[in-house]
Scaffold this active site. Structure first.
Site, PDB file in Angstrom:
ATOM      1  N   ASP A 344       0.829  -1.202   0.000  1.00  0.00           N
ATOM      2  CA  ASP A 344       0.000   0.000   0.000  1.00  0.00           C
ATOM      3  C   ASP A 344       0.859   1.245   0.000  1.00  0.00           C
ATOM      4  O   ASP A 344       2.002   1.215   0.430  1.00  0.00           O
ATOM      5  CB  ASP A 344      -0.827   0.042   1.285  1.00  0.00           C
ATOM      6  CG  ASP A 344      -2.189  -0.557   1.085  1.00  0.00           C
ATOM      7  OD1 ASP A 344      -2.527  -0.870  -0.070  1.00  0.00           O
ATOM      8  OD2 ASP A 344      -2.895  -0.727   2.086  1.00  0.00           O
ATOM      9  N   LYS A 366      -1.296   1.624  -7.384  1.00  0.00           N
ATOM     10  CA  LYS A 366      -1.431   1.814  -8.835  1.00  0.00           C
ATOM     11  C   LYS A 366      -2.640   1.065  -9.393  1.00  0.00           C
ATOM     12  O   LYS A 366      -2.882   1.088 -10.588  1.00  0.00           O
ATOM     13  CB  LYS A 366      -0.162   1.325  -9.544  1.00  0.00           C
ATOM     14  CG  LYS A 366       1.069   2.139  -9.184  1.00  0.00           C
ATOM     15  CD  LYS A 366       1.912   2.452 -10.422  1.00  0.00           C
ATOM     16  CE  LYS A 366       3.073   3.382 -10.101  1.00  0.00           C
ATOM     17  NZ  LYS A 366       4.223   2.689  -9.541  1.00  0.00           N
ATOM     18  N   MET A 481      -8.230   9.716   8.808  1.00  0.00           N
ATOM     19  CA  MET A 481      -8.767  10.112   7.496  1.00  0.00           C
ATOM     20  C   MET A 481      -9.655  11.352   7.628  1.00  0.00           C
ATOM     21  O   MET A 481     -10.699  11.442   6.974  1.00  0.00           O
ATOM     22  CB  MET A 481      -9.561   8.945   6.877  1.00  0.00           C
ATOM     23  CG  MET A 481      -8.692   7.746   6.575  1.00  0.00           C
ATOM     24  SD  MET A 481      -9.619   6.399   5.822  1.00  0.00           S
ATOM     25  CE  MET A 481     -10.382   5.680   7.274  1.00  0.00           C
TER      26      MET A 481
HETATM   27  N1  SAH Z   1      -4.639   0.642   8.984  1.00  0.00           N
HETATM   28  C1  SAH Z   1      -4.075   1.940   9.260  1.00  0.00           C
HETATM   29  C2  SAH Z   1      -5.044   3.058   8.981  1.00  0.00           C
HETATM   30  C3  SAH Z   1      -5.490   3.134   7.570  1.00  0.00           C
HETATM   31  S1  SAH Z   1      -6.570   4.512   7.270  1.00  0.00           S
HETATM   32  C4  SAH Z   1      -3.565   1.937  10.696  1.00  0.00           C
HETATM   33  O1  SAH Z   1      -3.899   1.071  11.475  1.00  0.00           O
HETATM   34  O2  SAH Z   1      -2.787   2.848  11.014  1.00  0.00           O
HETATM   35  C5  SAH Z   1      -5.440   5.748   6.799  1.00  0.00           C
HETATM   36  C6  SAH Z   1      -5.335   6.793   7.850  1.00  0.00           C
HETATM   37  O3  SAH Z   1      -4.465   6.362   8.876  1.00  0.00           O
HETATM   38  C7  SAH Z   1      -4.735   8.076   7.394  1.00  0.00           C
HETATM   39  O4  SAH Z   1      -5.703   8.894   6.756  1.00  0.00           O
HETATM   40  C8  SAH Z   1      -4.290   8.689   8.685  1.00  0.00           C
HETATM   41  O5  SAH Z   1      -5.375   9.193   9.399  1.00  0.00           O
HETATM   42  C9  SAH Z   1      -3.821   7.478   9.428  1.00  0.00           C
HETATM   43  N2  SAH Z   1      -2.374   7.260   9.310  1.00  0.00           N
HETATM   44  C10 SAH Z   1      -1.754   6.200   8.810  1.00  0.00           C
HETATM   45  N3  SAH Z   1      -0.418   6.326   8.904  1.00  0.00           N
HETATM   46  C11 SAH Z   1      -0.190   7.509   9.499  1.00  0.00           C
HETATM   47  C12 SAH Z   1       0.980   8.214   9.886  1.00  0.00           C
HETATM   48  N4  SAH Z   1       2.192   7.706   9.668  1.00  0.00           N
HETATM   49  N5  SAH Z   1       0.844   9.407  10.479  1.00  0.00           N
HETATM   50  C13 SAH Z   1      -0.389   9.922  10.713  1.00  0.00           C
HETATM   51  N6  SAH Z   1      -1.509   9.282  10.360  1.00  0.00           N
HETATM   52  C14 SAH Z   1      -1.434   8.102   9.771  1.00  0.00           C
END
Ligand code: SAH
Length: 559
Positions: A344, A366, A481
């Site tokens: 991803d 992609k 998000m």
């Molecule tokens: N499965 C992921 C979340 C996926 S949804 C998890 O558990 O972290 C995607 C959202 O995760 C982004 O929009 C943001 O809100 C958050 N996110 C993921 N990585 C991040 C990071 N390194 N810093 C800040 N927010 C992050």
């Protein structure tokens, strides 16, 4: 004397199990006073399980054992599965230790036993006119197959057969029909098929069936099948000899030609990697899919954790929030075993640099866009690569099940009959705050935290979030998000009871060198985000804990 536990793999054949039990009893009898205590157990399929055998010895006061793998050659079971099962016993019984014995073969006693079985099959017919096809189990480990070739040579030396050729019933070439055809073309008229097997089982049965089939197609041949080695004094004495070696500390595994150590043509991908469990036709369905930690046991007792990722299987792995070292140990091991990695945009890109050369990286970002098209394309890519026999890792950001669509991928694999496993990850929902110095809970401040998707704003017809309830709540709210919607979210939360001055911390790119965090308050968050240009990926931490952020506005993360 050090007690002995004899470790078998297990078989679906009742006769094979009975032969194992009889051998354990024979070893006990022949040991006399030289071995303190003898038990036998299986690592799978058959009773008694190894854990009972070890438990019995521990119950009788033994703390140091010799564990002898009852295998003819050092292949996957001897190098990996049995040491792994023993490692679990050591964990179960603190203070327990064991010396690991050598595989049984090659050994002169076994050659003699094979020659005796062949003689019985010959029933007086002369050796000089007889070719022998020595049939081993076969392995993906070339060293184990080479051992069978060595035994074939040793069996031929000095015994007067016309020739002895090795063959294999599974996983290696030549197959039984192939070796029989080779002997026929060499002019053989009489052939004895000698299974290089200890006890009855599915594979020896298959050897007999294939030999019969070949004989039926070639009535001009005199084709006979010799008995297995079986429970006998020679085998019991060999077990005792291996026990004595282990007690002396005199164990030398042949690591000079081990594909896990030495680069060999066609096997270079094994060097330095953990021993990988394999599917054998007489293993149970999905036999090694359970998350055992396998180890490849060398003479120096190097132990590698073994990922349970088989060819044709998929692992949905949570990669953590960004830094390459925030993935779990298990996730990392699976990644190292992968042939294909479907990755991803938000998954830790730094992990890709550590992949073995030749690993295929598929960029899921992609995939064609659209609410479901992209996901369908990813699902079918996972299934397609798995069906092609590859080890597939689906590397995701954070935790696969936190807004990661991980379960959709699991269901797609399951529906396609592809074995699939999930490895949890460190979710940004907790880690982003933590990396910015904010705890999502704190004694006396917040006794709950709620993780919510800001993808759909309050009032959206498809929203499943009870924003009013979140407005009334006092705990920590973590919004993922939410860069686009945080303004609307803040208005809704205030409307339902959150104080306008509730502390908010926006954390962008948590864990990355560009990490930055923006402390603000609920009624100002939208303006502050716009002013500072906060962009995805970012989380918003709403609630009193957000005030713990120690960093000044927009400070770069101090890593
Ligand atoms: N499965 C992921 C979340 C996926 S949804 C998890 O558990 O972290 C995607 C959202 O995760 C982004 O929009 C943001 O809100 C958050 N996110 C993921 N990585 C991040 C990071 N390194 N810093 C800040 N927010 C992050």
């Amino acid at each position: 004397m050090t007690a002995l536990v004899i470790v078998g793999h297990g078989t679906r054949s009742a006769e094979g199990v009975a032969q194992f039990a009889a051998l354990v009893e024979r070893v006990r009898t022949r040991a006399g006073g030289t071995v303190g205590d003898v038990e036998g157990g299986f690592i799978e399929l058959s009773r008694p399980p190894l854990t009972d055998a070890v438990g019995a010895l521990v119950g009788r006061g033994h703390r140091a054992l010799v564990a002898l793998p009852l295998v003819l050659t050092a292949a996957g079971h001897g190098k990996g599965d049995i040491p792994a099962a023993l490692a679990r016993e050591v964990q179960r019984h603190p203070g327990l230790s064991y010396a690991y014995g050598r595989p049984l073969g090659p050994h002169p006693r076994l050659q003699t036993a094979l020659a005796e079985r062949i003689d019985v099959a010959l029933a007086g017919a002369d050796r000089a006119g007889t070719w022998v096809a020595l049939i081993g189990r076969g392995s993906t480990d070339p060293d184990a197959n080479a051992e069978v070739a060595k035994v074939a040579r040793l069996l031929w030396e000095g015994r007067g057969y016309a020739g002895v050729e090795p063959g294999f019933i599974s996983l290696a070439e030549p197959s039984v029909p192939a070796v029989l055809d080779r002997l026929r073309r060499l002019g053989a008229r009489r052939i004895v098929v000698a299974p290089y097997f200890l006890f009855a089982g599915v594979l020896p049965d298959r050897i007999r069936a294939q030999a019969r089939e070949f004989a039926a197609a070639h009535p001009e041949l005199d084709l006979r099948v010799a008995d297995l080695i079986g429970d006998c004094d020679a085998l019991a004495d060999l077990v005792l000899e291996r026990h004595a070696e282990a007690v002396r500390g005199d164990i030398r595994m042949n690591c000079d030609t081990c594909a896990y150590r030495v680069s060999m043509p066609g096997f270079v991908d094994k060097v330095g990697r953990p021993q990988t469990p394999h599917d054998h036709p007489d293993d149970p369905v999905g036999g090694h899919s359970h998350q055992h930690e396998h180890q490849h046991q060398h003479e120096q007792r190097h132990q590698h954790p073994e990922p349970a990722l088989r060819p044709g299987a998929v692992a949905i792995v949570g990669g953590g929030p960004g830094p390459a070292d925030l993935i779990t140990v298990r996730g990392r091991a699976l990644l190292e075993a992968a042939d294909v990695v479907v990755v991803d945009r938000l998954a830790p890109q730094g992990l890709l640099a550590g992949l073995r050369p030749g690993v295929r990286v598929v960029d899921a970002a992609k995939s064609p866009r659209g609410p479901s098209v992209g996901q369908d394309a990813i699902n079918s890519a996972l299934v397609r690569h798995a069906r092609a026999g590859r080890r597939v890792v689906r590397l995701k950001g954070g935790d696969p099940y936190v807004f990661g669509r991980g379960h959709e991928e699991v269901l797609a694999c399951a529906a396609a009959g592809v074995p699939v496993t999930v490895v949890p990850g460190v979710t940004s929902a907790v880690a982003a705050a933590a990396l910015a110095g904010v705890p999502v809970t704190h004694r006396g401040t917040a006794h709950e935290f709620t993780v919510v998707s800001g993808h759909l704003p309050p009032g959206h017809p498809d929203s499943l979030v009870d924003w009013a309830a979140l407005g009334r709540a006092r705990g920590t709210l973590v919004v993922l998000m939410g860069v686009e919607t945080i303004g609307a979210v803040a208005v809704e939360l205030i409307a339902h009871g959150r104080s306008p001055d509730t502390p908010v911390l926006a954390v962008q790119d948590a864990g990355h060198p560009e990490q930055r965090s923006l402390p603000t308050r609920l009624d100002e968050v939208a303006a502050a985000v716009a002013r500072a240009g906060v962009g995805p990926p970012a989380v918003f931490v709403v609630g009193p804990v957000a005030a713990f952020a120690a960093e000044p506005v927009l400070a770069a993360a101090g890593h």
